[in-house]
Enzyme design. Structure first.
Site, PDB file in Angstrom:
ATOM      1  CE  LYS A  81       8.287 -29.073 -26.212  1.00 31.95           C
ATOM      2  NZ  LYS A  81       7.316 -28.384 -25.927  1.00 31.95           N
TER       3      LYS A  81
ATOM      4  CG  ASP B  32       3.642 -28.045 -24.878  1.00 26.31           C
ATOM      5  OD1 ASP B  32       3.934 -26.998 -23.627  1.00 26.31           O
ATOM      6  OD2 ASP B  32       4.554 -28.577 -25.340  1.00 26.31           O
TER       7      ASP B  32
HETATM    8  P1  NAP Z   1      10.497 -28.242 -33.121  1.00 24.19           P
HETATM    9  O1  NAP Z   1       9.853 -29.578 -32.760  1.00 24.19           O
HETATM   10  O2  NAP Z   1      12.118 -28.615 -33.402  1.00 24.19           O
HETATM   11  O3  NAP Z   1       9.880 -27.612 -34.439  1.00 24.19           O
HETATM   12  C1  NAP Z   1      10.317 -26.246 -34.692  1.00 24.19           C
HETATM   13  C2  NAP Z   1       9.431 -25.849 -35.803  1.00 24.19           C
HETATM   14  O4  NAP Z   1       9.935 -24.533 -36.288  1.00 24.19           O
HETATM   15  C3  NAP Z   1       9.464 -26.756 -37.140  1.00 24.19           C
HETATM   16  O5  NAP Z   1       8.266 -26.671 -37.659  1.00 24.19           O
HETATM   17  C4  NAP Z   1      10.618 -25.833 -37.967  1.00 24.19           C
HETATM   18  O6  NAP Z   1      10.403 -25.979 -39.536  1.00 24.19           O
HETATM   19  C5  NAP Z   1      10.210 -24.566 -37.446  1.00 24.19           C
HETATM   20  N1  NAP Z   1      11.200 -23.254 -37.796  1.00 24.19           N
HETATM   21  C6  NAP Z   1      12.448 -23.196 -37.037  1.00 24.19           C
HETATM   22  N2  NAP Z   1      13.072 -22.155 -37.408  1.00 24.19           N
HETATM   23  C7  NAP Z   1      12.148 -21.667 -38.552  1.00 24.19           C
HETATM   24  C8  NAP Z   1      12.248 -20.494 -39.314  1.00 24.19           C
HETATM   25  N3  NAP Z   1      13.273 -19.587 -39.262  1.00 24.19           N
HETATM   26  N4  NAP Z   1      11.259 -20.218 -40.216  1.00 24.19           N
HETATM   27  C9  NAP Z   1      10.361 -21.235 -40.219  1.00 24.19           C
HETATM   28  N5  NAP Z   1      10.095 -22.251 -39.760  1.00 24.19           N
HETATM   29  C10 NAP Z   1      11.135 -22.483 -38.676  1.00 24.19           C
HETATM   30  O7  NAP Z   1      10.611 -27.318 -31.693  1.00 24.19           O
HETATM   31  P2  NAP Z   1       9.279 -27.136 -30.853  1.00 24.19           P
HETATM   32  O8  NAP Z   1       9.354 -27.986 -29.721  1.00 24.19           O
HETATM   33  O9  NAP Z   1       7.973 -27.394 -31.600  1.00 24.19           O
HETATM   34  O10 NAP Z   1       9.553 -25.640 -30.208  1.00 24.19           O
HETATM   35  C11 NAP Z   1       9.518 -24.460 -31.274  1.00 24.19           C
HETATM   36  C12 NAP Z   1       9.729 -23.176 -30.337  1.00 24.19           C
HETATM   37  O11 NAP Z   1       8.480 -23.179 -29.464  1.00 24.19           O
HETATM   38  C13 NAP Z   1      10.772 -23.151 -29.547  1.00 24.19           C
HETATM   39  O12 NAP Z   1      11.160 -21.945 -29.777  1.00 24.19           O
HETATM   40  C14 NAP Z   1      10.381 -23.560 -28.286  1.00 24.19           C
HETATM   41  O13 NAP Z   1      11.154 -22.885 -27.239  1.00 24.19           O
HETATM   42  C15 NAP Z   1       8.892 -22.968 -28.098  1.00 24.19           C
HETATM   43  N6  NAP Z   1       8.076 -23.668 -27.198  1.00 24.19           N
HETATM   44  C16 NAP Z   1       7.426 -22.659 -26.272  1.00 24.19           C
HETATM   45  C17 NAP Z   1       6.535 -23.318 -25.527  1.00 24.19           C
HETATM   46  C18 NAP Z   1       5.563 -22.462 -24.478  1.00 24.19           C
HETATM   47  O14 NAP Z   1       5.139 -22.852 -23.587  1.00 24.19           O
HETATM   48  N7  NAP Z   1       5.583 -20.898 -24.905  1.00 24.19           N
HETATM   49  C19 NAP Z   1       6.357 -24.566 -25.549  1.00 24.19           C
HETATM   50  C20 NAP Z   1       6.895 -25.433 -26.565  1.00 24.19           C
HETATM   51  C21 NAP Z   1       8.070 -24.900 -27.347  1.00 24.19           C
HETATM   52  P3  NAP Z   1      11.760 -27.343 -40.055  1.00 24.19           P
HETATM   53  O15 NAP Z   1      11.041 -28.362 -39.567  1.00 24.19           O
HETATM   54  O16 NAP Z   1      11.341 -26.862 -41.565  1.00 24.19           O
HETATM   55  O17 NAP Z   1      13.062 -26.882 -39.598  1.00 24.19           O
END
Ligand code: NAP
Length: 472
Positions: A70, A106
């Site tokens: 993203k 979002d």
């Molecule tokens: P991203 O840009 O890769 O960011 C992931 C974030 O999660 C980072 O801050 C990462 O920290 C943290 N993280 C990952 N595993 C972790 C853990 N075990 N403990 C603590 N922190 C952790 O991903 P994103 O696009 O933000 O997506 C994140 C999640 O949201 C995904 O599951 C995605 O499918 C979901 N999502 C849902 C929607 C919806 O409409 N419901 C929309 C967008 C995304 P680090 O940088 O330290 O690794």
């Protein structure tokens, strides 16, 4: 039928095996009867630039962008919508004849899901976990809505959280606190939190046993939102529900952001209810998309459901659908008033004036409140008199059908002239004056703006699941 003119949309991410987007979008495309198709593409980071060039070269109409692209995708686009630029992350790309514009749906999708659950973020203490693409959008939405935000992120990527907080302070003028995500800090911030937002991927399939917050820090009564939507109920949400928190699944946000993206590609209003049903059915095969229950249970003797809201909110249509689905008799307060008066509401207003109508309305409210097991559509003015609400609340769960001003004006202006507006009263002023009464009287609030009558009824049934007397 796919043919040479079919417009292609899709989602890019890595992994994308879990994505519900194709199911939601293809059901919506079928519902709208438009010549589109939607696919999922697994794109490695090293191929991100090439995939966007491919979009341009192949004339793909639109793409959703998901984890982990993203933020990185921004550099490959020709233009950014101002909201996406402020957030610094794109989840939707529109291809207009080779010109690629990035949007972020979002943020609005997230706020819609809080709103549907009746959570008002203004002035609330929010703990936001994570600083990735989703956290940026959600942080921005919360800052704009006036929440007091603390962001927690893991140590190695703490600078990312600092950048996010600086962005929020710069663009929204809000004060944001940043902390390392560890047990001590969590304990401190969770003691004060009113809303916990997990914007990390912790708990996402296949790592379903993961949770970023220990159970004992989940205070009863707070609201917990988990951005993860596979599974629908993450470990965090299960534990939060068991502790008496209000829980909201990321699936609600997913559906809203998808509907907004579809509208950008097609220019048509997305069928939100159909998309939600498709998503829930995909997560829980065999449920028909309607059987997700709110887990905390509240004891009550109430057996009526009273629908309140402004004219045009759909109280009668939703009331009838709800009564049919719940197998309860339906009662329309205006019809009861008409029966009492022996003439139509329009004639009462014209011949006897509004005060006489209000008196009849009050008497009818008292009558119906003495009955049980009914779905009641209340007139728009019922909650203005506290005595009406006191009477109704003895036997009824009050459901506020909330609708945007634009939508109300659209709905009201397409029907016959409403008696209350016959003398040229300004509808916007009337809505502003009445809204606080609806909000104060509501046990449950449902936003009806962009969803079908059937879907509103299903959402009400889902929310009634928290009352013991309404559990089936
Ligand atoms: P991203 O840009 O890769 O960011 C992931 C974030 O999660 C980072 O801050 C990462 O920290 C943290 N993280 C990952 N595993 C972790 C853990 N075990 N403990 C603590 N922190 C952790 O991903 P994103 O696009 O933000 O997506 C994140 C999640 O949201 C995904 O599951 C995605 O499918 C979901 N999502 C849902 C929607 C919806 O409409 N419901 C929309 C967008 C995304 P680090 O940088 O330290 O690794």
């Amino acid at each position: 039928m796919i043919n040479a003119g079919t417009k292609l949309c899709g989602v890019i991410g890595d992994p994308v095996k879990h994505t519900l987007s194709p199911v939601m979008h293809n059901r919506a495309i079928a519902e709208l009867g438009i010549d589109y198709a939607y696919l999922a593409f697994n794109v490695k980071t090293s191929n991100l630039g090439a995939s966007i060039e491919g979009m341009r070269a192949l004339g793909i109409r639109g793409l959703n962008v998901t984890i982990p692209h993203k933020v990185a995708v921004v550099q490959f686009l020709d233009e950014l919508d101002p909201l996406a630029r402020d957030i610094g992350a794109v989840n939707t790309i529109v291809n207009d004849e080779g010109k690629l514009k990035g949007y972020n749906t979002d943020a609005a999708g997230f706020l819609q899901s809080l709103d549907a659950a009746g959570f008002e973020p203004m002035g609330k203490k929010v703990v936001l976990l994570g600083a990735g693409g989703a956290a940026r959008a959600m942080g921005f939405a919360l800052a704009q809505a006036g929440s007091l935000i603390t962001i927690l992120n893991r140590k190695p990527t703490l600078p990312q959280a600092v950048i996010l907080s600086n962005n929020l302070e710069r663009t929204c003028g809000s004060k944001v606190t940043v902390m390392e995500l560890n047990a001590t800090n969590l304990k401190t911030v969770m003691a004060e939190a009113e809303l916990l937002v997990n914007a990390t991927s912790a708990g996402m399939e296949p790592a379903v046993d993961e949770t970023a917050v220990p159970t004992d820090l989940l205070k009863p009564g707070i609201t917990v939102f988990d951005v993860v939507y596979t599974p629908y109920e993450t470990r965090l949400l299960k534990e939060a529900a068991a502790r008496g928190c209000q829980v909201i699944s990321g699936l609600e946000m997913l559906v809203s952001q998808a509907a907004l993206a579809l509208e950008l590609w097609t220019g048509m209003q997305a069928p939100l209810g159909v998309m939600r049903e498709a998503a829930i059915s995909a997560v829980y095969p065999g449920t028909g998309g309607t059987s997700v229950k709110t887990p905390e249970i509240e004891k009550t003797e109430k057996t009526n459901v009273a629908l309140v809201g402004f004219m045009g909110a759909g109280k009668t249509a939703v009331g009838k659908a709800l009564a049919r689905k719940m197998g309860k008799p339906f009662a329309d307060l205006d019809a009861l008033v008409e029966k009492k008066a022996g003439k139509s509401v329009a004639r009462i207003f014209k011949e006897d004036g509004e005060p006489v109508f209000r008196k009849l309305e009050k008497a009818s409210t008292t009558d119906i409140a003495c009955k049980s097991g009914r779905v009641i559509a209340c007139g728009g003015g019922v909650p203005l008199d506290p005595a009406n609400i006191t009477a109704l609340k003895q036997s009824s769960v009050v459901v506020y059908l909330k609708t945007s001003n634009t939508e109300i004006i659209k709905r009201v202006s397409s029907g016959p002239v409403r008696p209350l507006l016959a003398d040229g009263k300004d509808i916007t002023t009337l809505i502003a004056a009445r809204t606080p009464f609806y909000e104060q009287s509501a046990d449950i609030t449902i936003d009806t703006t962009r969803i079908t009558i059937e879907c509103v009824a299903e959402k009400i049934i889902e929310r009634l699941g928290k009352y013991e007397s309404f559990r089936f």
